[in-house]
Design a protein around this motif. Sequence first.
Motif, PDB file in Angstrom:
ATOM      1  N   PRO A   1      -6.793  21.533  -4.898  1.00  0.00           N
ATOM      2  CA  PRO A   1      -7.747  20.456  -5.208  1.00  0.00           C
ATOM      3  C   PRO A   1      -7.538  19.219  -4.344  1.00  0.00           C
ATOM      4  CG  PRO A   1      -6.094  20.621  -6.932  1.00  0.00           C
ATOM      5  CD  PRO A   1      -5.861  21.781  -5.999  1.00  0.00           C
ATOM      6  N   ALA A   2      -6.427  19.159  -3.594  1.00  0.00           N
ATOM      7  CA  ALA A   2      -6.157  18.014  -2.718  1.00  0.00           C
ATOM      8  C   ALA A   2      -6.884  18.127  -1.378  1.00  0.00           C
ATOM      9  CB  ALA A   2      -4.659  17.877  -2.481  1.00  0.00           C
ATOM     10  N   LEU A   3      -7.327  19.324  -1.026  1.00  0.00           N
ATOM     11  CA  LEU A   3      -8.007  19.527   0.258  1.00  0.00           C
ATOM     12  C   LEU A   3      -9.365  18.830   0.282  1.00  0.00           C
ATOM     13  CD1 LEU A   3      -7.211  23.308   0.807  1.00  0.00           C
ATOM     14  CD2 LEU A   3      -6.286  21.388   2.126  1.00  0.00           C
ATOM     15  N   ASN A   4      -9.629  18.066   1.312  1.00  0.00           N
ATOM     16  CA  ASN A   4     -10.906  17.353   1.499  1.00  0.00           C
ATOM     17  C   ASN A   4     -11.281  16.464   0.314  1.00  0.00           C
ATOM     18  OD1 ASN A   4     -11.563  18.521   4.062  1.00  0.00           O
ATOM     19  ND2 ASN A   4     -12.006  20.415   2.973  1.00  0.00           N
ATOM     20  N   ALA A   5     -10.287  15.994  -0.422  1.00  0.00           N
ATOM     21  CA  ALA A   5     -10.553  15.277  -1.672  1.00  0.00           C
ATOM     22  C   ALA A   5     -10.702  13.764  -1.535  1.00  0.00           C
ATOM     23  CB  ALA A   5      -9.459  15.597  -2.685  1.00  0.00           C
ATOM     24  N   VAL A   6     -10.362  13.190  -0.379  1.00  0.00           N
ATOM     25  CA  VAL A   6     -10.444  11.736  -0.225  1.00  0.00           C
ATOM     26  C   VAL A   6     -11.895  11.340   0.031  1.00  0.00           C
ATOM     27  CG1 VAL A   6      -9.724   9.748   1.151  1.00  0.00           C
ATOM     28  CG2 VAL A   6      -8.084  11.550   0.608  1.00  0.00           C
ATOM     29  N   THR A   7     -12.492  10.726  -0.968  1.00  0.00           N
ATOM     30  CA  THR A   7     -13.887  10.283  -0.845  1.00  0.00           C
ATOM     31  C   THR A   7     -14.019   8.773  -0.974  1.00  0.00           C
ATOM     32  OG1 THR A   7     -14.283  10.657  -3.201  1.00  0.00           O
ATOM     33  CG2 THR A   7     -14.798  12.482  -1.695  1.00  0.00           C
ATOM     34  N   THR A   8     -12.901   8.080  -1.219  1.00  0.00           N
ATOM     35  CA  THR A   8     -12.919   6.621  -1.279  1.00  0.00           C
ATOM     36  C   THR A   8     -12.213   6.077  -0.043  1.00  0.00           C
ATOM     37  OG1 THR A   8     -10.868   6.546  -2.551  1.00  0.00           O
ATOM     38  CG2 THR A   8     -12.932   6.591  -3.804  1.00  0.00           C
ATOM     39  N   THR A   9     -12.451   4.837   0.273  1.00  0.00           N
ATOM     40  CA  THR A   9     -11.846   4.220   1.454  1.00  0.00           C
ATOM     41  C   THR A   9     -10.362   3.993   1.218  1.00  0.00           C
ATOM     42  OG1 THR A   9     -13.919   3.115   1.948  1.00  0.00           O
ATOM     43  CG2 THR A   9     -11.939   2.256   3.018  1.00  0.00           C
ATOM     44  N   PRO A  10      -9.505   4.614   2.043  1.00  0.00           N
ATOM     45  CA  PRO A  10      -8.064   4.432   1.863  1.00  0.00           C
ATOM     46  C   PRO A  10      -7.620   3.007   2.165  1.00  0.00           C
ATOM     47  CG  PRO A  10      -8.548   6.349   3.247  1.00  0.00           C
ATOM     48  CD  PRO A  10      -9.825   5.572   3.090  1.00  0.00           C
ATOM     49  N   ALA A  11      -6.608   2.533   1.428  1.00  0.00           N
ATOM     50  CA  ALA A  11      -6.016   1.221   1.708  1.00  0.00           C
ATOM     51  C   ALA A  11      -5.277   1.255   3.036  1.00  0.00           C
ATOM     52  CB  ALA A  11      -5.070   0.836   0.584  1.00  0.00           C
ATOM     53  N   TYR A  12      -4.838   2.445   3.414  1.00  0.00           N
ATOM     54  CA  TYR A  12      -4.115   2.669   4.665  1.00  0.00           C
ATOM     55  C   TYR A  12      -4.884   3.728   5.441  1.00  0.00           C
ATOM     56  CZ  TYR A  12      -0.474   4.438   7.781  1.00  0.00           C
ATOM     57  OH  TYR A  12       0.220   4.857   8.873  1.00  0.00           O
TER      58      TYR A  12
ATOM     59  N   ASN B   1       0.852  -1.184   0.000  1.00  0.00           N
ATOM     60  CA  ASN B   1       0.000   0.000   0.000  1.00  0.00           C
ATOM     61  C   ASN B   1       0.888   1.234   0.000  1.00  0.00           C
ATOM     62  OD1 ASN B   1      -2.545  -1.342   0.173  1.00  0.00           O
ATOM     63  ND2 ASN B   1      -2.089  -1.771   2.309  1.00  0.00           N
ATOM     64  N   VAL B   2       0.712   2.091  -0.986  1.00  0.00           N
ATOM     65  CA  VAL B   2       1.432   3.357  -1.077  1.00  0.00           C
ATOM     66  C   VAL B   2       0.361   4.436  -1.010  1.00  0.00           C
ATOM     67  CG1 VAL B   2       2.977   4.788  -2.457  1.00  0.00           C
ATOM     68  CG2 VAL B   2       3.203   2.281  -2.508  1.00  0.00           C
ATOM     69  N   SER B   3       0.219   5.064   0.151  1.00  0.00           N
ATOM     70  CA  SER B   3      -0.878   6.005   0.363  1.00  0.00           C
ATOM     71  C   SER B   3      -0.406   7.251   1.093  1.00  0.00           C
ATOM     72  CB  SER B   3      -1.991   5.358   1.197  1.00  0.00           C
ATOM     73  OG  SER B   3      -2.515   4.229   0.549  1.00  0.00           O
ATOM     74  N   PHE B   4      -1.035   8.376   0.768  1.00  0.00           N
ATOM     75  CA  PHE B   4      -0.828   9.653   1.454  1.00  0.00           C
ATOM     76  C   PHE B   4       0.632  10.108   1.421  1.00  0.00           C
ATOM     77  CE2 PHE B   4      -4.761   7.936   3.264  1.00  0.00           C
ATOM     78  CZ  PHE B   4      -5.611   8.996   3.003  1.00  0.00           C
ATOM     79  N   ASN B   5       1.188  10.179   0.214  1.00  0.00           N
ATOM     80  CA  ASN B   5       2.543  10.678   0.014  1.00  0.00           C
ATOM     81  C   ASN B   5       2.507  11.870  -0.923  1.00  0.00           C
ATOM     82  OD1 ASN B   5       4.334   8.462   1.257  1.00  0.00           O
ATOM     83  ND2 ASN B   5       2.884   7.338  -0.009  1.00  0.00           N
ATOM     84  N   THR B   6       3.523  12.697  -0.845  1.00  0.00           N
ATOM     85  CA  THR B   6       3.699  13.780  -1.802  1.00  0.00           C
ATOM     86  C   THR B   6       5.020  13.540  -2.514  1.00  0.00           C
ATOM     87  OG1 THR B   6       2.443  15.347  -0.468  1.00  0.00           O
ATOM     88  CG2 THR B   6       3.954  16.276  -2.099  1.00  0.00           C
ATOM     89  N   PHE B   7       4.939  13.259  -3.822  1.00  0.00           N
ATOM     90  CA  PHE B   7       6.118  13.053  -4.653  1.00  0.00           C
ATOM     91  C   PHE B   7       6.303  14.330  -5.470  1.00  0.00           C
ATOM     92  CE2 PHE B   7       4.326   8.818  -4.003  1.00  0.00           C
ATOM     93  CZ  PHE B   7       5.439   8.112  -3.578  1.00  0.00           C
ATOM     94  N   TYR B   8       7.370  15.065  -5.197  1.00  0.00           N
ATOM     95  CA  TYR B   8       7.603  16.327  -5.889  1.00  0.00           C
ATOM     96  C   TYR B   8       8.969  16.297  -6.548  1.00  0.00           C
ATOM     97  CZ  TYR B   8       8.220  21.273  -6.806  1.00  0.00           C
ATOM     98  OH  TYR B   8       8.429  22.474  -7.428  1.00  0.00           O
ATOM     99  N   ASN B   9       8.984  16.569  -7.857  1.00  0.00           N
ATOM    100  CA  ASN B   9      10.230  16.686  -8.592  1.00  0.00           C
ATOM    101  C   ASN B   9      11.058  15.404  -8.529  1.00  0.00           C
ATOM    102  OD1 ASN B   9      11.809  18.205 -10.253  1.00  0.00           O
ATOM    103  ND2 ASN B   9      12.789  19.384  -8.643  1.00  0.00           N
ATOM    104  N   CYS B  10      10.400  14.239  -8.493  1.00  0.00           N
ATOM    105  CA  CYS B  10      11.085  12.946  -8.468  1.00  0.00           C
ATOM    106  C   CYS B  10      11.133  12.399  -9.878  1.00  0.00           C
ATOM    107  CB  CYS B  10      10.337  11.948  -7.593  1.00  0.00           C
ATOM    108  SG  CYS B  10      10.239  12.386  -5.880  1.00  0.00           S
ATOM    109  N   ALA B  11      12.253  12.533 -10.523  1.00  0.00           N
ATOM    110  CA  ALA B  11      12.358  11.994 -11.875  1.00  0.00           C
ATOM    111  C   ALA B  11      13.818  11.856 -12.264  1.00  0.00           C
ATOM    112  CB  ALA B  11      11.649  12.893 -12.875  1.00  0.00           C
ATOM    113  N   TYR B  12      14.033  10.964 -13.170  1.00  0.00           N
ATOM    114  CA  TYR B  12      15.343  10.801 -13.769  1.00  0.00           C
ATOM    115  C   TYR B  12      15.087  10.515 -15.223  1.00  0.00           C
ATOM    116  CZ  TYR B  12      20.110   9.300 -14.498  1.00  0.00           C
ATOM    117  OH  TYR B  12      21.386   9.188 -14.957  1.00  0.00           O
TER     118      TYR B  12
END
Length: 162
Positions: A124-135, A18-29
């Motif tokens: 748009p991320a604020l209050n946006a979780v409307t599905t049941t989280p895996a975590y 389960n990969v949940s509730f993370n912020t990936f910013y500028n992660c690339a190669y």
Amino acid sequence: PLAGLQFNSGGASTFAINVSFNTFYNCAYSGNYSVISHDNAYTTGAINITHNISAFPAAHSNATGNYFGGSGSSTAITLDQNLYYDAKGVITSIPSQASTTGIYGNPLFTAVATNDLTLATGSPALNAVTTTPAYAATVDVYGIARPQSTNKDIGACEGVGT
């Protein structure tokens, strides 16, 4: 490949990730997947990638636009309510497992110049979780209780500028 998060089966065929509730910013190669990559050797189990933010700034020159991926193909991946943003508009690879609950747009971070990736008013991320989280994620990366409002926020930070 290099990524914000990479995992390999190590020959195992059964798994639960389960990969949940993370912020990936500028992660690339350049030439590789930029957020999450995997080796697709799994045959039993599930990879749940939910409620994450994947974002690239306009100045990022190496971003391939490939947000999630791996070698081969895997039906074990579920993507749900992730927020995708590339200021260049180069989203080239969202796998077929992506649900219709994906959100596309600027996450409106508070101040990226000072590495403040908390959410600003109007995100748009604020209050946006409307599905049941895996975590369950009862607190954010700073220990702030989730939710601060009606629903949880997508990404690592809960609430405005916390």
